[in-house]
Design a protein around this motif. Structure first.
Motif, PDB file in Angstrom:
ATOM      1  N   ILE A   4       4.648 -19.698 -16.048  1.00 14.82           N
ATOM      2  CA  ILE A   4       3.491 -20.459 -16.512  1.00 14.82           C
ATOM      3  C   ILE A   4       3.944 -21.805 -17.075  1.00 14.82           C
ATOM      4  CG2 ILE A   4       1.645 -20.521 -18.232  1.00 14.82           C
ATOM      5  CD1 ILE A   4       1.140 -18.773 -15.749  1.00 14.82           C
ATOM      6  N   SER A   5       5.047 -21.825 -17.785  1.00 13.97           N
ATOM      7  CA  SER A   5       5.559 -23.083 -18.333  1.00 13.97           C
ATOM      8  C   SER A   5       5.874 -24.070 -17.219  1.00 13.97           C
ATOM      9  CB  SER A   5       6.809 -22.833 -19.176  1.00 13.97           C
ATOM     10  OG  SER A   5       6.499 -22.053 -20.291  1.00 13.97           O
ATOM     11  N   GLU A   6       6.452 -23.586 -16.129  1.00 12.21           N
ATOM     12  CA  GLU A   6       6.777 -24.456 -14.996  1.00 12.21           C
ATOM     13  C   GLU A   6       5.512 -24.973 -14.313  1.00 12.21           C
ATOM     14  OE1 GLU A   6      11.043 -22.563 -13.586  1.00 12.21           O
ATOM     15  OE2 GLU A   6       9.188 -21.604 -12.942  1.00 12.21           O
ATOM     16  N   ILE A   7       4.523 -24.109 -14.164  1.00 15.09           N
ATOM     17  CA  ILE A   7       3.252 -24.524 -13.566  1.00 15.09           C
ATOM     18  C   ILE A   7       2.597 -25.586 -14.441  1.00 15.09           C
ATOM     19  CG2 ILE A   7       0.899 -23.770 -13.009  1.00 15.09           C
ATOM     20  CD1 ILE A   7       2.176 -21.050 -12.203  1.00 15.09           C
ATOM     21  N   LEU A   8       2.588 -25.364 -15.740  1.00 15.43           N
ATOM     22  CA  LEU A   8       1.990 -26.311 -16.671  1.00 15.43           C
ATOM     23  C   LEU A   8       2.727 -27.648 -16.642  1.00 15.43           C
ATOM     24  CD1 LEU A   8      -0.164 -26.890 -18.749  1.00 15.43           C
ATOM     25  CD2 LEU A   8       1.258 -25.772 -20.469  1.00 15.43           C
ATOM     26  N   ARG A   9       4.050 -27.613 -16.605  1.00 17.24           N
ATOM     27  CA  ARG A   9       4.828 -28.861 -16.516  1.00 17.24           C
ATOM     28  C   ARG A   9       4.488 -29.623 -15.240  1.00 17.24           C
ATOM     29  NH1 ARG A   9       9.027 -25.929 -19.010  1.00 17.24           N
ATOM     30  NH2 ARG A   9       9.871 -25.299 -17.006  1.00 17.24           N
ATOM     31  N   GLY A  10       4.339 -28.904 -14.138  1.00 16.75           N
ATOM     32  CA  GLY A  10       3.974 -29.542 -12.884  1.00 16.75           C
ATOM     33  C   GLY A  10       2.598 -30.189 -12.949  1.00 16.75           C
ATOM     34  N   LEU A  11       1.650 -29.496 -13.548  1.00 16.37           N
ATOM     35  CA  LEU A  11       0.308 -30.065 -13.697  1.00 16.37           C
ATOM     36  C   LEU A  11       0.322 -31.302 -14.588  1.00 16.37           C
ATOM     37  CD1 LEU A  11      -1.792 -26.798 -14.103  1.00 16.37           C
ATOM     38  CD2 LEU A  11      -1.960 -28.447 -12.233  1.00 16.37           C
ATOM     39  N   ARG A  12       1.153 -31.279 -15.612  1.00 10.03           N
ATOM     40  CA  ARG A  12       1.210 -32.390 -16.573  1.00 10.03           C
ATOM     41  C   ARG A  12       1.793 -33.661 -15.950  1.00 10.03           C
ATOM     42  NH1 ARG A  12      -0.504 -33.954 -20.589  1.00 10.03           N
ATOM     43  NH2 ARG A  12       1.085 -33.801 -22.166  1.00 10.03           N
ATOM     44  N   GLU A  13       2.409 -33.542 -14.787  1.00 10.98           N
ATOM     45  CA  GLU A  13       2.904 -34.735 -14.105  1.00 10.98           C
ATOM     46  C   GLU A  13       1.751 -35.608 -13.626  1.00 10.98           C
ATOM     47  OE1 GLU A  13       5.656 -33.644 -11.036  1.00 10.98           O
ATOM     48  OE2 GLU A  13       7.018 -32.704 -12.449  1.00 10.98           O
ATOM     49  N   THR A  14       0.595 -34.994 -13.363  1.00 13.06           N
ATOM     50  CA  THR A  14      -0.540 -35.756 -12.845  1.00 13.06           C
ATOM     51  C   THR A  14      -1.804 -35.643 -13.694  1.00 13.06           C
ATOM     52  OG1 THR A  14      -1.162 -33.899 -11.418  1.00 13.06           O
ATOM     53  CG2 THR A  14       0.229 -35.606 -10.453  1.00 13.06           C
ATOM     54  N   LEU A  15      -1.881 -34.647 -14.574  1.00 15.29           N
ATOM     55  CA  LEU A  15      -3.089 -34.445 -15.373  1.00 15.29           C
ATOM     56  C   LEU A  15      -2.747 -34.436 -16.861  1.00 15.29           C
ATOM     57  CD1 LEU A  15      -4.644 -31.482 -13.352  1.00 15.29           C
ATOM     58  CD2 LEU A  15      -5.344 -33.874 -13.258  1.00 15.29           C
ATOM     59  N   SER A  16      -3.661 -34.951 -17.667  1.00 14.28           N
ATOM     60  CA  SER A  16      -3.474 -34.884 -19.115  1.00 14.28           C
ATOM     61  C   SER A  16      -3.766 -33.465 -19.603  1.00 14.28           C
ATOM     62  CB  SER A  16      -4.413 -35.862 -19.817  1.00 14.28           C
ATOM     63  OG  SER A  16      -5.760 -35.441 -19.670  1.00 14.28           O
ATOM     64  N   GLN A  17      -3.304 -33.183 -20.794  1.00 10.77           N
ATOM     65  CA  GLN A  17      -3.569 -31.878 -21.387  1.00 10.77           C
ATOM     66  C   GLN A  17      -5.072 -31.664 -21.556  1.00 10.77           C
ATOM     67  OE1 GLN A  17      -2.216 -30.902 -25.479  1.00 10.77           O
ATOM     68  NE2 GLN A  17      -0.444 -30.074 -24.391  1.00 10.77           N
ATOM     69  N   SER A  18      -5.785 -32.711 -21.950  1.00 12.08           N
ATOM     70  CA  SER A  18      -7.231 -32.566 -22.138  1.00 12.08           C
ATOM     71  C   SER A  18      -7.948 -32.328 -20.806  1.00 12.08           C
ATOM     72  CB  SER A  18      -7.823 -33.779 -22.865  1.00 12.08           C
ATOM     73  OG  SER A  18      -7.611 -34.954 -22.134  1.00 12.08           O
ATOM     74  N   GLU A  19      -7.462 -32.935 -19.721  1.00  8.28           N
ATOM     75  CA  GLU A  19      -8.059 -32.713 -18.405  1.00  8.28           C
ATOM     76  C   GLU A  19      -7.791 -31.281 -17.935  1.00  8.28           C
ATOM     77  OE1 GLU A  19     -10.097 -33.545 -14.764  1.00  8.28           O
ATOM     78  OE2 GLU A  19     -10.205 -34.330 -16.790  1.00  8.28           O
ATOM     79  N   ILE A  20      -6.595 -30.789 -18.157  1.00 10.76           N
ATOM     80  CA  ILE A  20      -6.281 -29.403 -17.794  1.00 10.76           C
ATOM     81  C   ILE A  20      -7.182 -28.454 -18.582  1.00 10.76           C
ATOM     82  CG2 ILE A  20      -4.515 -27.590 -17.853  1.00 10.76           C
ATOM     83  CD1 ILE A  20      -2.431 -29.878 -17.418  1.00 10.76           C
ATOM     84  N   ALA A  21      -7.336 -28.723 -19.872  1.00 15.02           N
ATOM     85  CA  ALA A  21      -8.196 -27.890 -20.717  1.00 15.02           C
ATOM     86  C   ALA A  21      -9.638 -27.914 -20.213  1.00 15.02           C
ATOM     87  CB  ALA A  21      -8.132 -28.377 -22.162  1.00 15.02           C
ATOM     88  N   ARG A  22     -10.143 -29.089 -19.887  1.00 13.98           N
ATOM     89  CA  ARG A  22     -11.519 -29.221 -19.415  1.00 13.98           C
ATOM     90  C   ARG A  22     -11.729 -28.459 -18.109  1.00 13.98           C
ATOM     91  NH1 ARG A  22     -14.413 -31.800 -15.833  1.00 13.98           N
ATOM     92  NH2 ARG A  22     -12.710 -33.016 -14.964  1.00 13.98           N
ATOM     93  N   ARG A  23     -10.780 -28.562 -17.205  1.00 13.92           N
ATOM     94  CA  ARG A  23     -10.948 -27.964 -15.881  1.00 13.92           C
ATOM     95  C   ARG A  23     -10.672 -26.471 -15.830  1.00 13.92           C
ATOM     96  NH1 ARG A  23      -8.107 -32.080 -11.859  1.00 13.92           N
ATOM     97  NH2 ARG A  23      -8.651 -30.438 -10.412  1.00 13.92           N
ATOM     98  N   THR A  24      -9.941 -25.938 -16.815  1.00 12.33           N
ATOM     99  CA  THR A  24      -9.631 -24.508 -16.815  1.00 12.33           C
ATOM    100  C   THR A  24     -10.420 -23.724 -17.857  1.00 12.33           C
ATOM    101  OG1 THR A  24      -7.791 -24.780 -18.369  1.00 12.33           O
ATOM    102  CG2 THR A  24      -7.263 -24.868 -16.001  1.00 12.33           C
ATOM    103  N   GLY A  25     -10.925 -24.412 -18.870  1.00  6.62           N
ATOM    104  CA  GLY A  25     -11.597 -23.713 -19.964  1.00  6.62           C
ATOM    105  C   GLY A  25     -10.624 -23.144 -20.989  1.00  6.62           C
TER     106      GLY A  25
END
Length: 72
Positions: A4-25
């Protein structure tokens, strides 16, 4: 298999933490704790992150509020 940490790091390369939070709940504070290694991800939240990782770019939507005028 990615953690999960690796997936999150990969997402953070293109998305902000707030955008990830908004899109996943998932709360932004929980995402922050995962990134810092404070807590482990729960299965439901892990699945949400995995789904976002598979399709990280937002879908384009048609502009709102532009209705054609009726001719008569």
């Amino acid at each position: 298999m990615q953690s999960i940490s690796e997936i999150l790091r990969g997402l953070r390369e293109t998305l902000s933490q707030s955008e990830i939070a908004r899109r996943t709940g998932i709360s932004q504070s929980k995402l922050s704790r995962w990134e810092s290694g404070e807590i482990a991800a729960g299965a439901d939240d892990a699945l949400k992150l995995l789904a976002l990782a598979k399709h990280p770019t937002p879908k384009k939507q048609a502009p709102q509020g532009h209705k054609e005028a009726a001719h008569g």
